[in-house]
Motif scaffolding. Structure first.
Motif, short mmCIF file in Angstrom:
data_model
loop_
_atom_site.label_atom_id
_atom_site.label_comp_id
_atom_site.label_asym_id
_atom_site.label_seq_id
_atom_site.Cartn_x
_atom_site.Cartn_y
_atom_site.Cartn_z
N TYR A 1 74.25 19.46 -24.70
CA TYR A 1 72.84 19.64 -25.07
C TYR A 1 72.38 18.60 -26.09
CZ TYR A 1 72.90 24.13 -22.62
OH TYR A 1 73.00 25.11 -21.66
N THR A 2 73.29 18.13 -26.93
CA THR A 2 72.96 17.08 -27.89
C THR A 2 72.61 15.79 -27.16
OG1 THR A 2 74.38 18.02 -29.61
CG2 THR A 2 73.81 15.70 -29.82
N PHE A 3 73.38 15.46 -26.14
CA PHE A 3 73.10 14.26 -25.35
C PHE A 3 71.79 14.42 -24.59
CE2 PHE A 3 77.20 12.81 -26.47
CZ PHE A 3 77.31 11.47 -26.11
N VAL A 4 71.53 15.63 -24.10
CA VAL A 4 70.26 15.89 -23.42
C VAL A 4 69.10 15.65 -24.39
CG1 VAL A 4 68.81 17.66 -22.37
CG2 VAL A 4 71.22 17.49 -21.73
N ALA A 5 69.23 16.18 -25.61
CA ALA A 5 68.18 15.98 -26.62
C ALA A 5 67.97 14.49 -26.88
CB ALA A 5 68.57 16.70 -27.91
N GLY A 6 69.05 13.73 -26.95
CA GLY A 6 68.93 12.29 -27.17
C GLY A 6 68.24 11.58 -26.03
N LEU A 7 68.55 11.98 -24.80
CA LEU A 7 67.92 11.36 -23.63
C LEU A 7 66.42 11.65 -23.58
CD1 LEU A 7 70.68 12.16 -20.98
CD2 LEU A 7 70.06 9.88 -21.81
N ILE A 8 66.05 12.90 -23.84
CA ILE A 8 64.64 13.27 -23.79
C ILE A 8 63.86 12.62 -24.93
CG2 ILE A 8 63.01 15.18 -23.83
CD1 ILE A 8 64.79 14.92 -21.29
N LEU B 1 62.86 8.65 -15.32
CA LEU B 1 63.59 9.20 -14.18
C LEU B 1 65.08 9.25 -14.46
CD1 LEU B 1 63.74 10.21 -11.27
CD2 LEU B 1 63.72 7.82 -10.51
N GLY B 2 65.64 8.13 -14.93
CA GLY B 2 67.08 8.08 -15.20
C GLY B 2 67.50 9.07 -16.27
N CYS B 3 66.73 9.16 -17.34
CA CYS B 3 67.05 10.10 -18.43
C CYS B 3 66.96 11.54 -17.96
CB CYS B 3 66.13 9.87 -19.62
SG CYS B 3 66.49 8.37 -20.55
N ALA B 4 65.94 11.85 -17.16
CA ALA B 4 65.77 13.21 -16.68
C ALA B 4 66.89 13.63 -15.74
CB ALA B 4 64.41 13.36 -15.99
N VAL B 5 67.31 12.71 -14.87
CA VAL B 5 68.41 13.02 -13.95
C VAL B 5 69.71 13.25 -14.72
CG1 VAL B 5 69.88 12.07 -12.12
CG2 VAL B 5 67.39 11.84 -11.97
N LEU B 6 70.03 12.35 -15.66
CA LEU B 6 71.24 12.53 -16.47
C LEU B 6 71.18 13.82 -17.27
CD1 LEU B 6 71.84 8.90 -17.81
CD2 LEU B 6 73.25 10.16 -16.17
N ALA B 7 70.00 14.12 -17.82
CA ALA B 7 69.84 15.34 -18.62
C ALA B 7 70.06 16.58 -17.75
CB ALA B 7 68.46 15.38 -19.25
N LEU B 8 69.54 16.57 -16.54
CA LEU B 8 69.71 17.71 -15.64
C LEU B 8 71.18 17.92 -15.29
CD1 LEU B 8 68.43 19.96 -13.97
CD2 LEU B 8 68.09 18.30 -12.12
N VAL B 9 71.89 16.83 -15.04
CA VAL B 9 73.33 16.92 -14.75
C VAL B 9 74.07 17.54 -15.93
CG1 VAL B 9 75.43 15.56 -14.37
CG2 VAL B 9 73.34 15.00 -13.12
N LEU B 10 73.72 17.13 -17.15
CA LEU B 10 74.38 17.66 -18.34
C LEU B 10 74.05 19.13 -18.56
CD1 LEU B 10 73.88 14.62 -20.75
CD2 LEU B 10 76.07 15.50 -19.91
N VAL B 11 72.81 19.52 -18.29
CA VAL B 11 72.43 20.93 -18.46
C VAL B 11 73.17 21.81 -17.45
CG1 VAL B 11 70.53 22.57 -18.17
CG2 VAL B 11 70.18 20.48 -19.48
N VAL B 12 73.28 21.35 -16.22
CA VAL B 12 74.02 22.11 -15.21
C VAL B 12 75.49 22.20 -15.60
CG1 VAL B 12 74.79 22.13 -12.81
CG2 VAL B 12 72.41 21.55 -13.36
N ASN C 1 63.68 23.84 -27.04
CA ASN C 1 64.65 24.62 -26.30
C ASN C 1 66.02 23.96 -26.24
OD1 ASN C 1 62.96 26.95 -25.14
ND2 ASN C 1 61.73 25.15 -24.71
N ILE C 2 66.04 22.63 -26.11
CA ILE C 2 67.33 21.94 -26.07
C ILE C 2 68.07 22.10 -27.39
CG2 ILE C 2 68.42 19.66 -25.93
CD1 ILE C 2 67.52 20.76 -23.26
N ASN C 3 67.37 21.94 -28.49
CA ASN C 3 68.01 22.12 -29.80
C ASN C 3 68.50 23.55 -29.98
OD1 ASN C 3 67.77 19.49 -30.81
ND2 ASN C 3 65.68 19.83 -31.46
N SER D 1 71.68 13.65 -35.82
CA SER D 1 72.18 12.28 -35.97
C SER D 1 72.56 11.67 -34.62
CB SER D 1 73.37 12.25 -36.92
OG SER D 1 73.01 12.71 -38.20
N VAL D 2 73.34 12.42 -33.85
CA VAL D 2 73.83 11.90 -32.57
C VAL D 2 72.67 11.72 -31.59
CG1 VAL D 2 75.30 12.37 -30.57
CG2 VAL D 2 76.13 12.89 -32.87
N SER D 3 71.79 12.71 -31.50
CA SER D 3 70.67 12.60 -30.56
C SER D 3 69.72 11.47 -30.95
CB SER D 3 69.91 13.94 -30.49
OG SER D 3 69.35 14.29 -31.73
#
Length: 202
Positions: free
Chosen positions: A20-27, A181-192, A130-132, A152-154
């Motif tokens: 979720y931290t990586f998702v927050a960083g991507l978004i 698009l790339g960030c959203a796809v990666l974020a979705l993969v991480l959330v799943v 929500n991600i946080n 810090s990481v995000s």
């Protein structure tokens, strides 16, 4: 220092927290990318001039509207489902922005960009809190330190995303739409991934 290092280790080794931290960083990286290129986009593509502030405010209001509706949607859908829905929305809108940009020789009409941009930032606004919260959910007794690590990481990830995507700006919307698009796809993969992985709270 030893206890601090141990607690940081517990946080960065937790698969759900870091996903979720990586998702927050991507978004957040999507937003930083837009902020770093917004004036160039509106000036180069749409000759905005003094109207730039108005156009910027229109897109920013997408995040504002999301903040007002977020609580009600969370109660109906739950954080996990709403996060996935928002990410799917980002993916679809990014693909649509890419297609209309391509058909328009690199950029769509101003109205089309404002409508799609508003939708994208509405999705971003739904995701922020929500991600946080999803990341913090697993921190337990180290929540205070965990909040700092997550921020810090995000933030580091978001800066890297903005630097990477921003250098491909070529007076079209290709880099921005592909970045979203790339960030959203990666974020979705991480959330799943985070939803399926088994882990206990720290």
């Amino acid at each position: 220092p030893g206890q601090l290092a141990n607690n940081i280790g517990l946080i960065v080794r937790h698969p759900k927290v870091m996903a979720y931290t990586f998702v927050a960083g991507l978004i957040f990286g999507c937003q930083v990318t837009y902020l770093s290129t917004a004036q160039a986009i509106f000036d180069d593509l749409y000759n905005a001039g003094a109207s730039f502030a108005i156009y910027f405010a229109i897109l920013a209001s997408g995040i504002g509207l999301a903040s007002f509706t977020n609580g009600r949607l969370v109660m109906k859908l739950g954080m996990q489902r709403k996060t996935i829905t928002a990410l799917v929305g980002m993916i679809l809108l990014s693909v649509l922005l890419l297609v209309v940009s391509w058909s328009g020789g690199g950029y769509p009409s101003l109205l089309t960009f404002l409508v799609l941009g508003f939708g994208l930032f509405f999705c971003v606004g739904l995701l922020f809190g929500n991600i946080n919260a999803l990341a913090m959910e697993w921190l337990g007794r180290v929540a205070g330190l965990g909040a700092s690590v997550i921020a810090s990481v995000s933030s580091l990830i978001s800066v890297c995303v903005a630097l990477l995507v921003g250098q491909f700006y070529n007076q079209t919307l290709y880099s921005l739409s592909l970045g979203f698009l790339g960030c959203a796809v990666l974020a979705l993969v991480l959330v799943v991934f985070a939803k399926g992985v088994s882990a206990d709270a720290v």
